[in-house]
Write an enzyme that holds these catalytic residues in place. Structure first.
Site, mmCIF file in Angstrom:
data_model
loop_
_atom_site.group_PDB
_atom_site.id
_atom_site.type_symbol
_atom_site.label_atom_id
_atom_site.label_comp_id
_atom_site.label_asym_id
_atom_site.label_seq_id
_atom_site.Cartn_x
_atom_site.Cartn_y
_atom_site.Cartn_z
ATOM 1 N N GLY A 12 0.712 -1.481 0.164
ATOM 2 C CA GLY A 12 0.276 -0.123 0.070
ATOM 3 C C GLY A 12 0.598 1.321 0.175
ATOM 4 O O GLY A 12 0.411 2.392 0.011
ATOM 5 N N SER A 13 2.207 0.774 -0.601
ATOM 6 C CA SER A 13 3.047 2.435 -0.742
ATOM 7 C C SER A 13 2.018 3.684 -1.722
ATOM 8 O O SER A 13 2.224 5.332 -0.806
ATOM 9 C CB SER A 13 4.151 2.268 -1.293
ATOM 10 O OG SER A 13 4.391 1.887 -2.845
ATOM 11 N N ASN A 14 1.482 3.611 -2.495
ATOM 12 C CA ASN A 14 0.759 4.680 -3.323
ATOM 13 C C ASN A 14 -0.655 4.943 -2.094
ATOM 14 O O ASN A 14 -0.901 5.973 -1.802
ATOM 15 C CB ASN A 14 -0.021 3.563 -4.621
ATOM 16 C CG ASN A 14 1.736 3.881 -5.800
ATOM 17 O OD1 ASN A 14 1.398 5.258 -6.082
ATOM 18 N ND2 ASN A 14 2.018 2.745 -6.103
ATOM 19 N N LEU A 89 -11.692 -7.082 -11.688
ATOM 20 C CA LEU A 89 -13.060 -6.277 -11.872
ATOM 21 C C LEU A 89 -14.033 -6.191 -13.063
ATOM 22 O O LEU A 89 -13.462 -6.544 -14.093
ATOM 23 C CB LEU A 89 -13.476 -4.768 -10.997
ATOM 24 C CG LEU A 89 -11.439 -4.226 -9.737
ATOM 25 C CD1 LEU A 89 -12.054 -3.118 -10.175
ATOM 26 C CD2 LEU A 89 -12.627 -5.295 -8.854
ATOM 27 N N ASN A 103 -7.388 3.554 -11.322
ATOM 28 C CA ASN A 103 -6.455 3.065 -11.056
ATOM 29 C C ASN A 103 -5.207 3.777 -11.603
ATOM 30 O O ASN A 103 -4.618 4.321 -12.384
ATOM 31 C CB ASN A 103 -6.491 1.887 -11.912
ATOM 32 C CG ASN A 103 -5.097 0.491 -11.991
ATOM 33 O OD1 ASN A 103 -4.504 -0.290 -10.376
ATOM 34 N ND2 ASN A 103 -4.533 0.233 -12.792
ATOM 35 N N HIS A 105 -1.149 2.124 -12.834
ATOM 36 C CA HIS A 105 -0.875 0.734 -13.537
ATOM 37 C C HIS A 105 0.836 1.050 -14.062
ATOM 38 O O HIS A 105 1.254 2.290 -14.926
ATOM 39 C CB HIS A 105 -1.443 0.825 -14.923
ATOM 40 C CG HIS A 105 -0.868 -0.544 -15.385
ATOM 41 N ND1 HIS A 105 -1.106 -1.737 -14.908
ATOM 42 C CD2 HIS A 105 -0.149 -0.648 -16.779
ATOM 43 C CE1 HIS A 105 -0.639 -2.362 -16.357
ATOM 44 N NE2 HIS A 105 0.372 -1.736 -17.175
ATOM 45 N N ASP A 141 -6.942 -2.321 -18.080
ATOM 46 C CA ASP A 141 -5.792 -1.046 -18.203
ATOM 47 C C ASP A 141 -5.820 -0.374 -19.425
ATOM 48 O O ASP A 141 -5.070 -0.121 -20.303
ATOM 49 C CB ASP A 141 -4.417 -2.034 -18.385
ATOM 50 C CG ASP A 141 -4.050 -2.685 -16.665
ATOM 51 O OD1 ASP A 141 -3.256 -3.638 -16.715
ATOM 52 O OD2 ASP A 141 -4.567 -1.960 -16.167
HETATM 53 N N1 LIG Z 1 -11.931 -4.728 -15.079
HETATM 54 C C1 LIG Z 1 -10.893 -4.111 -15.108
HETATM 55 N N2 LIG Z 1 -10.406 -4.601 -13.483
HETATM 56 C C2 LIG Z 1 -8.990 -3.995 -12.440
HETATM 57 C C3 LIG Z 1 -8.643 -3.132 -13.445
HETATM 58 C C4 LIG Z 1 -8.785 -2.345 -14.596
HETATM 59 O O1 LIG Z 1 -8.773 -1.799 -15.532
HETATM 60 N N3 LIG Z 1 -10.187 -3.192 -15.259
HETATM 61 N N4 LIG Z 1 -7.208 -2.468 -13.111
HETATM 62 C C5 LIG Z 1 -6.849 -3.333 -12.392
HETATM 63 C C6 LIG Z 1 -5.189 -3.570 -12.155
HETATM 64 N N5 LIG Z 1 -3.637 -4.883 -13.118
HETATM 65 C C7 LIG Z 1 -2.957 -3.709 -13.876
HETATM 66 O O2 LIG Z 1 -3.145 -1.792 -13.461
HETATM 67 C C8 LIG Z 1 -4.293 -6.197 -12.556
HETATM 68 C C9 LIG Z 1 -4.695 -6.456 -11.661
HETATM 69 C C10 LIG Z 1 -4.535 -7.312 -11.375
HETATM 70 C C11 LIG Z 1 -5.153 -8.396 -12.807
HETATM 71 C C12 LIG Z 1 -4.300 -9.837 -12.458
HETATM 72 O O3 LIG Z 1 -4.583 -10.030 -13.849
HETATM 73 N N6 LIG Z 1 -5.199 -10.328 -11.278
HETATM 74 C C13 LIG Z 1 -5.288 -11.714 -11.632
HETATM 75 C C14 LIG Z 1 -4.598 -12.095 -10.006
HETATM 76 C C15 LIG Z 1 -3.605 -11.736 -9.470
HETATM 77 C C16 LIG Z 1 -3.161 -12.258 -8.488
HETATM 78 O O4 LIG Z 1 -4.395 -12.329 -7.552
HETATM 79 O O5 LIG Z 1 -1.711 -11.824 -8.303
HETATM 80 C C17 LIG Z 1 -7.174 -11.661 -11.758
HETATM 81 O O6 LIG Z 1 -7.500 -11.210 -11.176
HETATM 82 O O7 LIG Z 1 -7.359 -12.989 -11.733
HETATM 83 C C18 LIG Z 1 -3.926 -7.743 -13.978
HETATM 84 C C19 LIG Z 1 -4.203 -6.257 -13.543
HETATM 85 C C20 LIG Z 1 -7.476 -3.964 -11.235
HETATM 86 N N7 LIG Z 1 -8.629 -4.295 -11.986
HETATM 87 N N1 LIG Z 2 -2.023 -3.853 -12.589
HETATM 88 C C1 LIG Z 2 -1.147 -3.757 -10.868
HETATM 89 C C2 LIG Z 2 0.509 -3.503 -10.446
HETATM 90 O O1 LIG Z 2 0.665 -4.205 -11.206
HETATM 91 N N2 LIG Z 2 0.088 -2.225 -9.508
HETATM 92 C C3 LIG Z 2 1.604 -1.600 -9.288
HETATM 93 O O2 LIG Z 2 1.493 -2.216 -8.390
HETATM 94 C C4 LIG Z 2 2.755 -1.854 -7.145
HETATM 95 C C5 LIG Z 2 1.825 -1.739 -5.492
HETATM 96 O O3 LIG Z 2 2.721 -0.890 -4.937
HETATM 97 P P1 LIG Z 2 2.467 -0.143 -3.637
HETATM 98 O O4 LIG Z 2 1.132 -1.814 -2.338
HETATM 99 O O5 LIG Z 2 3.164 0.102 -2.688
HETATM 100 O O6 LIG Z 2 0.822 0.417 -3.691
HETATM 101 C C6 LIG Z 2 2.371 -0.292 -7.455
HETATM 102 O O7 LIG Z 2 4.112 -0.229 -8.031
HETATM 103 C C7 LIG Z 2 1.576 -0.500 -8.704
HETATM 104 O O8 LIG Z 2 1.414 0.768 -9.642
#
Ligand SMILES: Nc1nc2c(c(=O)[nH]1)N[C@@H](CN(C=O)c1ccc(C(=O)N[C@@H](CCC(=O)O)C(=O)O)cc1)CN2
Ligand SMILES: NCC(=O)N[C@@H]1O[C@H](COP(=O)([O-])[O-])[C@@H](O)[C@H]1O
Length: 212
Positions: A12-14, A89, A103, A105, A141
């Site tokens: 959770g640094s962000n 989601l 979000n 990314h 994304d």
């Molecule tokens: N409908 C959307 N949901 C999410 C988005 C989005 O743009 N549209 N952004 C993501 C965040 N994200 C990239 O920025 C991202 C997060 C997770 C995954 C993924 O493949 N997750 C897997 C599980 C991975 C795990 O639990 O470690 C999954 O859901 O099966 C891809 C991209 C947040 N949601």
């Molecule tokens: N696809 C989503 C993804 O990769 N997000 C990335 O996870 C890290 C979370 O760090 P944080 O928990 O320290 O904020 C961040 O670098 C963010 O951009």
């Protein structure tokens, strides 16, 4: 004053950067899909309400998203902020929070959607990588871009060294994007604190046209 709900899955640094930016808004809750998320400890220590909605406890994505949405709605959010939230989601969830779901990314979208972006960028030999704040849509994304920060990829970079360099920019542009979306003409200074001054000279913001 706006109500902001932040979703995390890990350290959770962000989320911390947004909390510590000193925005004139309420961090109404920090919610995680993982009980072991380190960011929960930080939020609790700051007196921020927290909750865990575990994706493992629901048979389908739709069921998980419905419980997650209900928990979020309890806090009457003006803005829902995904900050290292690692679950894709469903369209129903995205529609419910449409226009107030963002979000960050770790790539310069539309390049490198999905996971493991730093490794993929290094493998491809790109010279510039970075991070993007975007509205969340059903397509992964691909939402309208709010802000981006560009970061050079160095010859000896590993995924970890590149991620660490980009994370510093994330911690600048995410609070800034939240400030803008909560209706403020606020800018944040080099240390990520709200200031009445304009953008810093070396800011790397690329404000999406629709935001101008
Ligand atoms: N409908 C959307 N949901 C999410 C988005 C989005 O743009 N549209 N952004 C993501 C965040 N994200 C990239 O920025 C991202 C997060 C997770 C995954 C993924 O493949 N997750 C897997 C599980 C991975 C795990 O639990 O470690 C999954 O859901 O099966 C891809 C991209 C947040 N949601
Ligand atoms: N696809 C989503 C993804 O990769 N997000 C990335 O996870 C890290 C979370 O760090 P944080 O928990 O320290 O904020 C961040 O670098 C963010 O951009």
């Amino acid at each position: 004053m706006k109500n902001i709900v932040i979703l995390i899955s890990g350290r959770g640094s962000n989320m911390q950067a947004i909390v510590e930016a000193g925005l004139p808004h309420r961090i109404a809750a920090v919610i995680s899909n993982r009980a072991d998320a380190g960011g929960l400890d930080y939020a609790q220590a700051r007196g921020i309400p927290t909750a865990v909605v575990s994706h493992r406890e629901h048979p389908t994505r739709e069921a998980f998203d419905a419980v997650l949405a209900a928990e979020i709605d309890r806090h009457q959010p003006d803005l829902v902020v995904l900050a290292g939230f690692m679950r894709i989601l469903t369209p129903g969830f995205v529609e419910h929070f449409a226009g107030r779901l963002i979000n960050i990314h770790p790539s310069l979208l539309p390049s490198y959607t999905g996971l493991h972006t730093h490794q993929r960028a290094i493998d491809d030999g790109v010279k510039l990588h970075g991070c993007t704040v975007h509205f969340v849509t059903a397509d992964l994304d691909h939402g309208p871009i709010i802000a981006q920060g560009a970061v050079p990829v160095l010859r000896d970079d590993t995924p970890d060294t590149l991620a660490a360099r980009i994370l510093k920019v994330e911690h600048r542009i995410y609070p800034q994007a939240v400030a803008w979306l909560c209706g403020g003409q606020m800018w944040l200074n080099e240390s990520g604190k709200v200031t009445s001054n304009g953008p810093e000279a070396n800011d790397t913001f690329i404000v999406a046209p629709e935001m101008e």
